[in-house]
Design a protein around this motif. Structure first.
Motif, PDB file in Angstrom:
ATOM      1  N   THR A 193       0.872  -1.201  -0.087  1.00 22.92           N
ATOM      2  CA  THR A 193      -0.015  -0.041  -0.100  1.00 22.92           C
ATOM      3  C   THR A 193       0.857   1.431  -0.120  1.00 22.92           C
ATOM      4  O   THR A 193       0.436   2.317  -0.498  1.00 22.92           O
ATOM      5  CB  THR A 193      -0.966   0.017   1.261  1.00 22.92           C
ATOM      6  N   ASP A 194       1.998   1.450   0.814  1.00 21.81           N
ATOM      7  CA  ASP A 194       3.127   2.416   0.639  1.00 21.81           C
ATOM      8  C   ASP A 194       3.118   2.717  -0.918  1.00 21.81           C
ATOM      9  O   ASP A 194       3.608   3.794  -0.929  1.00 21.81           O
ATOM     10  CB  ASP A 194       4.017   1.984   1.671  1.00 21.81           C
ATOM     11  N   TYR A 221       0.783   4.189  -3.003  1.00 18.59           N
ATOM     12  CA  TYR A 221       0.560   5.361  -2.579  1.00 18.59           C
ATOM     13  C   TYR A 221       1.502   6.436  -3.257  1.00 18.59           C
ATOM     14  O   TYR A 221       1.236   7.527  -3.907  1.00 18.59           O
ATOM     15  CB  TYR A 221       0.272   5.680  -1.067  1.00 18.59           C
ATOM     16  N   GLU A 222       2.628   5.828  -3.032  1.00 24.38           N
ATOM     17  CA  GLU A 222       3.942   6.635  -3.912  1.00 24.38           C
ATOM     18  C   GLU A 222       3.755   6.904  -5.400  1.00 24.38           C
ATOM     19  O   GLU A 222       4.015   7.861  -5.905  1.00 24.38           O
ATOM     20  CB  GLU A 222       5.239   6.012  -3.412  1.00 24.38           C
ATOM     21  N   GLN A 271       0.911   6.814  -6.894  1.00 28.89           N
ATOM     22  CA  GLN A 271      -0.098   7.442  -7.198  1.00 28.89           C
ATOM     23  C   GLN A 271       0.278   9.099  -7.056  1.00 28.89           C
ATOM     24  O   GLN A 271      -0.140   9.900  -7.939  1.00 28.89           O
ATOM     25  CB  GLN A 271      -1.319   7.386  -6.075  1.00 28.89           C
ATOM     26  N   GLN A 272       1.105   9.484  -5.967  1.00 29.70           N
ATOM     27  CA  GLN A 272       1.651  10.728  -5.980  1.00 29.70           C
ATOM     28  C   GLN A 272       2.638  11.010  -7.228  1.00 29.70           C
ATOM     29  O   GLN A 272       2.745  12.190  -7.628  1.00 29.70           O
ATOM     30  CB  GLN A 272       2.323  10.977  -4.549  1.00 29.70           C
ATOM     31  N   THR A 301      -5.856   9.589  -6.119  1.00 30.52           N
ATOM     32  CA  THR A 301      -4.585  10.336  -5.669  1.00 30.52           C
ATOM     33  C   THR A 301      -4.258   9.592  -4.171  1.00 30.52           C
ATOM     34  O   THR A 301      -2.973  10.149  -3.679  1.00 30.52           O
ATOM     35  CB  THR A 301      -4.552  11.803  -5.603  1.00 30.52           C
ATOM     36  N   ASP A 302      -4.768   9.157  -3.534  1.00 31.82           N
ATOM     37  CA  ASP A 302      -4.699   8.100  -2.377  1.00 31.82           C
ATOM     38  C   ASP A 302      -5.487   6.900  -2.350  1.00 31.82           C
ATOM     39  O   ASP A 302      -6.495   6.771  -3.224  1.00 31.82           O
ATOM     40  CB  ASP A 302      -4.823   8.791  -1.230  1.00 31.82           C
ATOM     41  N   ALA A 324      -4.137   1.971   4.114  1.00 30.42           N
ATOM     42  CA  ALA A 324      -4.321   3.233   3.186  1.00 30.42           C
ATOM     43  C   ALA A 324      -3.675   4.487   4.115  1.00 30.42           C
ATOM     44  O   ALA A 324      -2.819   5.342   3.700  1.00 30.42           O
ATOM     45  CB  ALA A 324      -5.444   3.265   2.597  1.00 30.42           C
ATOM     46  N   ARG A 325      -4.434   4.394   5.109  1.00 33.10           N
ATOM     47  CA  ARG A 325      -4.411   5.521   6.224  1.00 33.10           C
ATOM     48  C   ARG A 325      -2.949   5.720   6.736  1.00 33.10           C
ATOM     49  O   ARG A 325      -2.374   6.710   6.739  1.00 33.10           O
ATOM     50  CB  ARG A 325      -5.399   5.561   7.344  1.00 33.10           C
ATOM     51  N   MET A 354      -0.696   7.075   4.121  1.00 30.85           N
ATOM     52  CA  MET A 354      -0.467   8.606   3.957  1.00 30.85           C
ATOM     53  C   MET A 354      -0.139   9.453   5.003  1.00 30.85           C
ATOM     54  O   MET A 354       0.372  10.540   5.105  1.00 30.85           O
ATOM     55  CB  MET A 354      -1.984   8.823   3.769  1.00 30.85           C
TER      56      MET A 354
END
Length: 336
Positions: free
Chosen positions: A244-245, A248-249, A251-252, A293-294, A330-331, A334
């Motif tokens: 998940t990390d 997210y990276e 996506q950013q 985006t997240d 996910a949280r 972020m």
């Protein structure tokens, strides 16, 4: 025959397609990396952030050796997970509701969202500058498979715009997915619902013109999500967190880079797609806010999906959000 049983019947086929787990070296620590067998429902530019994570070394940075395989179809993809031929799958979150409604002992759980809109487009034979949905009345639409998410979204969008599918609009649904573009080009239907890169390729060839976005019209949905089994979450929470990390990276990364840079990054996965088409597809997807985006699958989007499925008659029983959605990873991603 239930969806869960049908999933399991083809387990042997999927097992043959996916390679068993092994170990590699993590890029950031020098420690042995964790193998993750990832099965995607199809191979598509629609999933651009995933390919960025693969080509830009983001998964490796987080200590993962991700082995990607395309399962080609929703049933086959879920089967890969349920039969232990995949650790994580990428597909529509509606499948987790189907599994839950079969009273499965080991639930399929959504833990990281990738796309937040439908990725298909309405294509006409001629350019239409001021399109309105009532233009479909009395016309023939070359549509998608009955019960599939693209068709459910299409019919829901028609309904939202005052049309009654199959009554006001004739919908052809007996053409295979890969043949929709050629069938339309050869004269079948007045309109067609197409995914990229076929829609853009049709425009470039002058064979069709994108006039509406199903993604814009239907609103945000958990359209494609990373899913794993509840038992894997319990046994390997660190692996799911690392995955998940990385998502997210990626996506950013996609959110902060240009279309040209994204095209360069994912090109190794789409060597048969010419650059003009690639840029057109990526631009269309980015403009309509396709990629989350997240990785959080929020409750509002989940209930919007329920409404689409209920209208289509495909959701026999509602499944509580908390039962099939886990936002913990996910949280944490972020907050890091």
């Amino acid at each position: 025959m239930s969806k869960l049983i049908r999933f399991l019947l083809v387990a042997g086929i999927i097992a043959a397609l996916l390679v068993s787990a092994g170990c590699g070296q993590g890029a950031d620590t020098g420690q042995e990396s964790t193998k993750v067998r990832l099965a995607e429902v199809t191979h598509s530019i629609f999933y651009a952030p995933q390919y960025v994570a693969l080509t830009q070394g983001i998964f490796e940075k987080h200590g993962l050796d991700v082995e990607l395989a395309a399962a080609f179809g929703g049933d086959k993809t879920m089967t890969a997970l349920l039969s232990d031929s995949a650790d994580v799958i990428l597909m529509g979150s509606e499948a987790t509701m189907y599994v839950a409604n079969q009273d499965a002992n080991d639930l399929a759980v959504n833990f990281a969202q990738l796309t937040q809109r439908d990725g298909s487009f309405l294509v006409s034979r001629q350019p239409i500058e001021n399109f309105s949905w009532d233009m479909l009345k009395g016309k023939v639409l070359l549509g998608q498979r009955k019960g599939g998410m693209p068709e459910m979204v299409s019919e829901y969008v028609q309904y939202l715009n005052g049309l009654e599918p199959h009554k006001d609009v004739e919908i052809i649904q007996n053409v295979e997915f890969q043949n929709l573009g050629p069938a339309f080009a050869s004269g079948t239907g007045d309109f067609v619902q197409l995914f990229e890169p076929v829609a853009s390729a049709m425009e470039i060839a002058g064979k069709g013109y994108v006039i509406a976005s199903m993604g814009k019209e239907s609103g945000k949905l958990p359209y494609t999500v990373y899913i794993t089994k509840e038992s894997i979450i319990d046994d390997q929470p660190e692996t799911i967190q690392k995955f998940t990390d990385a998502v997210y990276e990626a996506q950013q990364w996609v959110n902060s880079h240009s279309i040209a840079e994204i095209a360069d990054a994912i090109q190794p996965h789409f060597s048969d797609t010419d650059r003009e088409t690639m840029l057109m597809v990526l631009n269309r997807y980015k403009e309509q806010d396709t990629w989350a985006t997240d990785p959080i699958l929020d409750e509002e989007e989940y209930h919007n999906l329920e409404a689409v499925m209920e209208y289509a008659g495909e959701l026999t029983n509602k499944v509580p959000y908390e039962k099939v959605v886990n936002t913990e990873f996910a949280r944490k991603a972020m907050n890091k």
